[in-house]
Design an enzyme around this catalytic site. Structure first.
Site, PDB file in Angstrom:
ATOM      1  CG  HIS A 182      -2.136   0.973   1.059  1.00 47.32           C
ATOM      2  ND1 HIS A 182      -2.080   2.094   0.247  1.00 47.32           N
ATOM      3  CD2 HIS A 182      -3.355   1.035   1.911  1.00 47.32           C
ATOM      4  CE1 HIS A 182      -3.246   2.631   0.610  1.00 47.32           C
ATOM      5  NE2 HIS A 182      -4.008   1.984   1.422  1.00 47.32           N
ATOM      6  CG  ASN A 185      -5.675   5.683  -1.148  1.00 54.02           C
ATOM      7  OD1 ASN A 185      -5.697   6.408  -2.032  1.00 54.02           O
ATOM      8  ND2 ASN A 185      -6.387   4.555  -0.540  1.00 54.02           N
ATOM      9  NE  ARG A 234      -5.671   0.624  -4.567  1.00 53.76           N
ATOM     10  CZ  ARG A 234      -6.807   1.165  -4.346  1.00 53.76           C
ATOM     11  NH1 ARG A 234      -6.786   1.857  -3.446  1.00 53.76           N
ATOM     12  NH2 ARG A 234      -7.937   0.847  -5.282  1.00 53.76           N
TER      13      ARG A 234
END
Length: 370
Positions: A182, A185, A234
């Site tokens: 990750h 975001n 991501r």
């Protein structure tokens, strides 16, 4: 359109997996792990089992340590209880014929002392409070403001890299088919990547070369466990969620893509647009061009896609696979609905985060109407 002509249902070789379609379920935080302990449970296993028709499932964001936790009810991958809970999930998905990767997560500054061991201050590359960012720290707390984090010392960084390595090892123990890092975001890796959140003056900040150092250390650590074929990442180059921005996303993510390409990592998922906020007006085509020029592996597009737009973008060479978030929440049989051009269920945003089976495992399938 016949099934044979539908590009969404062409098999696709992704690393060591042969996907039966190009429809990916992306990481979707649902905040329903068992408390205390942050362990997945039978309800979670049923939720993922229902969606095993995806070409690939990428699990919800899963914290690699207590320090990496930013919200109540999110699952972890650093205790035996959590590993056992995830094993229930992977067994359920595999028994249903699916494939699943675990998303490895450290939130960095997007946390709160109430969620940290002994009330510790959240950590970040720089001691910058994210304006407007909030979290929830208990079932009845409501949203609370994120406090100012403390900057990580240079000596602490190898230990956090090791948290990712151990998380990757634990994902293997839990029976996953691979992992996704990750780096999107507004969480820790993203905080190091982007100029707005990384204002360090050592070898981990400042220049683009330095800002890439920690993310690439994490990539190398994870690949040392899983290898390139079973690993992905991501990113959200123009996302504004959690007070994020970058002065030059074309250069930042174009260069990052080149570095990832050198590793042979099997896929890169890009959040091109987001209901949580996006600095670009629509899809950031220049950034996408830069990423596609630098990275030659599988490109997974994400962000408000319809099935028809996904077909068009794949045919145009803009992506290889497409991940569908909110449609997968509301449609456990989303690939089948796409296959027969059926109407989609509408999602209930009030039940996205936290709660029980309602808005989680009770959405109807096409077969339920027969």
């Amino acid at each position: 359109m016949s099934t044979q002509a539908d590009i969404l249902f062409e098999p696709f070789r992704l690393g060591n997996l042969l996907l039966p379609n190009r429809i990916v379920m992306p990481p979707l935080t649902r905040s329903r792990a068992t408390q205390p302990g942050d362990a997945p449970n039978e309800m979670n296993a049923e939720y993922y089992r229902q969606r095993a028709g995806a070409g690939l499932i990428i699990s919800e964001a899963t914290q690699i340590s207590r320090q990496g936790k930013g919200y109540v009810f999110t699952p972890g991958i650093y205790t035996d209880e959590q590993i056992d809970g995830w094993r229930r999930v992977t067994d359920a998905v595999h028994q249903a014929g699916g494939r699943i990767h675990l998303q490895l997560w450290h939130v960095g500054r997007i946390s709160h002392p109430a969620l940290q061991a002994e009330g510790a201050q959240p950590v970040a590359p720089s001691a910058i409070k994210p304006r407007g960012a909030q979290t929830f720290i208990s079932a009845d707390s409501g949203m609370v403001d994120i406090p100012q984090p403390r900057a990580l010392s240079k000596d602490e960084i190898p230990g956090i890299v090791n948290q990712y390595r151990v998380g990757a090892e634990n994902a293997r123990r839990a029976g996953f088919d691979g992992v996704q890092i990750h780096a999107a975001n507004g969480y820790l890796i993203d905080q190091f990547l982007r100029s707005g959140s990384n204002q360090r003056d050592d070898e981990f900040g400042g220049s683009l070369e330095n800002r890439l150092r920690f993310p690439m250390m994490v990539v190398d650590a994870v690949l040392s466990v899983w290898g390139a074929d079973c690993s992905g990442i991501r990113v959200s180059p123009t996302g504004s969620f959690n007070d994020m921005y970058d002065d030059d996303p074309v250069a930042t993510y174009g260069t990052f893509a080149e570095r990832l390409n050198r590793t042979g990592m099997s896929y890169l998922e890009v959040v091109e647009d987001s209901f949580q906020g996006n600095h670009a007006g629509g899809r950031p085509e220049q950034v996408i061009d830069a990423i596609r020029a630098g990275y030659k592996g599988c490109y997974i597009a994400n962000g408000g896609y319809s099935a028809d737009e996904a077909r068009r973008r794949i045919k145009a060479g803009r992506c290889d696979l497409v991940s569908f978030g909110r449609p997968f929440i509301a449609n456990p049989d989303l690939p089948e609905r796409f296959r027969c051009h059926a109407q989609l269920n509408e999602w209930d945003s009030a039940s996205f985060y936290g709660g029980d089976e309602r808005g989680y495992t009770d959405y109807p399938r096409l077969a339920d109407a027969n």
